[in-house]
Design a protein around this motif. Structure first.
Motif, mmCIF file in Angstrom:
data_model
loop_
_atom_site.group_PDB
_atom_site.id
_atom_site.type_symbol
_atom_site.label_atom_id
_atom_site.label_comp_id
_atom_site.label_asym_id
_atom_site.label_seq_id
_atom_site.Cartn_x
_atom_site.Cartn_y
_atom_site.Cartn_z
ATOM 1 N N ALA A 157 36.662 52.271 24.779
ATOM 2 C CA ALA A 157 37.426 51.608 23.725
ATOM 3 C C ALA A 157 38.692 52.386 23.398
ATOM 4 C CB ALA A 157 36.553 51.447 22.476
ATOM 5 N N GLU A 158 38.561 53.714 23.308
ATOM 6 C CA GLU A 158 39.735 54.551 23.031
ATOM 7 C C GLU A 158 40.773 54.425 24.146
ATOM 8 O OE1 GLU A 158 40.384 55.978 20.332
ATOM 9 O OE2 GLU A 158 38.494 56.365 19.282
ATOM 10 N N LEU A 159 40.306 54.357 25.387
ATOM 11 C CA LEU A 159 41.230 54.200 26.517
ATOM 12 C C LEU A 159 41.969 52.872 26.429
ATOM 13 C CD1 LEU A 159 42.319 55.071 29.331
ATOM 14 C CD2 LEU A 159 40.380 53.847 30.317
ATOM 15 N N VAL A 160 41.244 51.805 26.178
ATOM 16 C CA VAL A 160 41.870 50.481 26.102
ATOM 17 C C VAL A 160 42.891 50.431 24.964
ATOM 18 C CG1 VAL A 160 41.427 48.030 25.662
ATOM 19 C CG2 VAL A 160 39.911 49.310 27.169
ATOM 20 N N ILE A 161 42.570 51.070 23.851
ATOM 21 C CA ILE A 161 43.506 51.112 22.724
ATOM 22 C C ILE A 161 44.736 51.949 23.063
ATOM 23 C CG2 ILE A 161 43.835 51.903 20.351
ATOM 24 C CD1 ILE A 161 40.773 51.390 19.981
ATOM 25 N N GLY A 162 44.481 53.166 23.561
ATOM 26 C CA GLY A 162 45.580 54.101 23.792
ATOM 27 C C GLY A 162 46.501 53.711 24.926
ATOM 28 N N ARG A 163 45.948 53.146 25.977
ATOM 29 C CA ARG A 163 46.768 52.848 27.156
ATOM 30 C C ARG A 163 47.307 51.426 27.162
ATOM 31 N NH1 ARG A 163 45.512 54.641 33.365
ATOM 32 N NH2 ARG A 163 47.307 53.617 34.325
ATOM 33 N N TRP A 164 46.503 50.472 26.671
ATOM 34 C CA TRP A 164 46.911 49.069 26.762
ATOM 35 C C TRP A 164 46.972 48.383 25.401
ATOM 36 C CZ3 TRP A 164 42.788 50.438 30.391
ATOM 37 C CH2 TRP A 164 43.301 50.824 31.630
ATOM 38 N N GLY A 165 47.015 49.190 24.340
ATOM 39 C CA GLY A 165 47.180 48.618 23.016
ATOM 40 C C GLY A 165 46.056 47.686 22.607
ATOM 41 N N GLY A 166 44.871 47.907 23.181
ATOM 42 C CA GLY A 166 43.724 47.071 22.854
ATOM 43 C C GLY A 166 43.727 45.715 23.530
ATOM 44 N N ARG A 202 46.409 43.929 33.163
ATOM 45 C CA ARG A 202 46.741 42.940 34.199
ATOM 46 C C ARG A 202 48.214 43.037 34.577
ATOM 47 N NH1 ARG A 202 46.825 36.374 33.173
ATOM 48 N NH2 ARG A 202 47.073 35.726 35.374
ATOM 49 N N ALA A 203 49.066 43.130 33.577
ATOM 50 C CA ALA A 203 50.505 43.227 33.845
ATOM 51 C C ALA A 203 50.843 44.505 34.601
ATOM 52 C CB ALA A 203 51.281 43.158 32.533
ATOM 53 N N GLU A 204 50.160 45.591 34.254
ATOM 54 C CA GLU A 204 50.404 46.865 34.940
ATOM 55 C C GLU A 204 50.059 46.772 36.422
ATOM 56 O OE1 GLU A 204 48.891 51.523 34.744
ATOM 57 O OE2 GLU A 204 48.827 50.290 32.914
ATOM 58 N N ALA A 205 49.032 45.995 36.747
ATOM 59 C CA ALA A 205 48.640 45.829 38.151
ATOM 60 C C ALA A 205 49.632 44.979 38.928
ATOM 61 C CB ALA A 205 47.253 45.206 38.235
ATOM 62 N N GLY A 206 50.418 44.164 38.233
ATOM 63 C CA GLY A 206 51.486 43.407 38.881
ATOM 64 C C GLY A 206 51.011 42.421 39.930
ATOM 65 N N GLY A 207 49.843 41.824 39.738
ATOM 66 C CA GLY A 207 49.340 40.838 40.687
ATOM 67 C C GLY A 207 48.646 41.416 41.896
ATOM 68 N N ASP A 208 48.509 42.728 41.962
ATOM 69 C CA ASP A 208 47.847 43.400 43.077
ATOM 70 C C ASP A 208 46.386 43.629 42.710
ATOM 71 O OD1 ASP A 208 46.804 45.370 44.838
ATOM 72 O OD2 ASP A 208 48.821 46.093 45.275
ATOM 73 N N VAL A 209 45.481 42.960 43.413
ATOM 74 C CA VAL A 209 44.065 43.039 43.069
ATOM 75 C C VAL A 209 43.517 44.443 43.291
ATOM 76 C CG1 VAL A 209 41.762 42.142 43.572
ATOM 77 C CG2 VAL A 209 43.708 40.592 43.520
ATOM 78 N N ALA A 210 43.970 45.113 44.343
ATOM 79 C CA ALA A 210 43.514 46.481 44.590
ATOM 80 C C ALA A 210 43.952 47.407 43.452
ATOM 81 C CB ALA A 210 44.052 46.987 45.924
ATOM 82 N N ALA A 211 45.180 47.215 42.963
ATOM 83 C CA ALA A 211 45.667 48.026 41.842
ATOM 84 C C ALA A 211 44.869 47.712 40.582
ATOM 85 C CB ALA A 211 47.152 47.765 41.614
ATOM 86 N N LEU A 212 44.577 46.449 40.375
ATOM 87 C CA LEU A 212 43.789 46.037 39.216
ATOM 88 C C LEU A 212 42.401 46.671 39.265
ATOM 89 C CD1 LEU A 212 43.503 44.268 36.717
ATOM 90 C CD2 LEU A 212 42.942 42.345 38.215
ATOM 91 N N ARG A 213 41.802 46.642 40.432
ATOM 92 C CA ARG A 213 40.471 47.242 40.603
ATOM 93 C C ARG A 213 40.529 48.743 40.314
ATOM 94 N NH1 ARG A 213 36.870 49.077 44.811
ATOM 95 N NH2 ARG A 213 34.792 48.147 44.582
ATOM 96 N N GLY A 214 41.580 49.402 40.775
ATOM 97 C CA GLY A 214 41.727 50.821 40.528
ATOM 98 C C GLY A 214 41.872 51.141 39.046
ATOM 99 N N LEU A 215 42.636 50.324 38.321
ATOM 100 C CA LEU A 215 42.801 50.538 36.886
ATOM 101 C C LEU A 215 41.480 50.335 36.148
ATOM 102 C CD1 LEU A 215 46.230 48.729 36.337
ATOM 103 C CD2 LEU A 215 45.800 51.192 36.189
#
Length: 231
Positions: A123-132, A138-151
């Motif tokens: 929860a702290e990670l989601v708040i601190g990094r992605w504003g909750g 999703r936007a950080e991954a930029g449509g790349d599923v492998a990047a999304l999986r890594g995040l």
């Protein structure tokens, strides 16, 4: 004889392929009809591309990836929601004891202390990094599923299996993920005697939602009775 006229093709191969396709369509249609409830739906989550249901799905993926029965993970997800822990800020603010108590009420006791800590840290990670808001992930991954999986794998308690669970379920509202059929879903297809290619399975499934197809195949992988009921 040229390839265009059928050189090297076994007699009757076309008819067999058509028969296999017809069987595949019928099996997948029946599988989706009888066993296509997603795990999010089972946990009472109406999945939308909005912060709260996406976070609840993340929590469910963490629970489902632990070494406990899926039914217990679903029950615990419902209990956490019933306790008001539906967003990362409430999850973080609740404190570890409140999370342990909610996990226990849902029947999750073997790893309750560790999981309660992981949920707080996540929860702290989601708040601190992605504003909750996981839409920012999703936007950080930029449509790349492998990047999304890594995040996703950066979330405490969410290993490769948990990331795959999240992606299987979220593809209905994040279409760039689809078709996402991981090893567990494909093992269900194998048990049913169906193709192992995600694109081919999606084609045979017709208009079935990719998240429904994935959930149904996973249920076939997890329970041979499910497979036997449609195979």
């Amino acid at each position: 004889m040229s390839e265009a006229t059928g050189a090297g093709r076994a007699p009757g191969a076309g008819e067999k392929d058509e028969k296999d396709d017809r069987r595949g369509v019928a099996v997948l249609r029946e599988l989706a009809r009888r066993h296509g409830e997603t795990f999010a739906q089972e946990a009472g989550i109406t999945l939308k591309n909005t912060p709260q249901p996406l976070y609840r799905l993340l929590v469910l993926a963490v629970l489902l990836s632990a070494r406990i029965r899926g039914s217990v993970a679903v029950a615990v997800a419902r209990e956490l929601s019933g306790a008001g822990l539906r967003d990362p800020r409430r999850m973080a603010a609740a404190g570890r004891r409140a999370r342990v108590d909610a996990l226990g009420r849902g029947g999750y006791r073997r790893y309750d202390e560790r999981t309660a800590t992981q949920l707080g840290e996540g929860a702290e990670l989601v708040i601190g990094r992605w504003g909750g808001d996981l839409r920012r992930l999703r936007a950080e991954a930029g449509g790349d599923v492998a990047a999304l999986r890594g995040l996703l794998r950066e979330v405490p308690g969410l290993g490769p299996a948990g990331a795959d669970i999240f992606l299987r379920e979220v593809q209905g509202v994040w279409p760039e993920v689809a078709p996402f059929l991981d090893a567990k879903a494909l093992s269900g297809a194998e048990r049913l005697g169906l193709p192992s290619d995600p694109g081919r399975l999606t084609a045979l499934a017709g208009g079935t939602g990719p998240e429904v197809l994935a959930a149904a195949l996973v249920r076939a992988a997890l329970d041979k009775k499910v497979a036997g009921s449609v195979g």
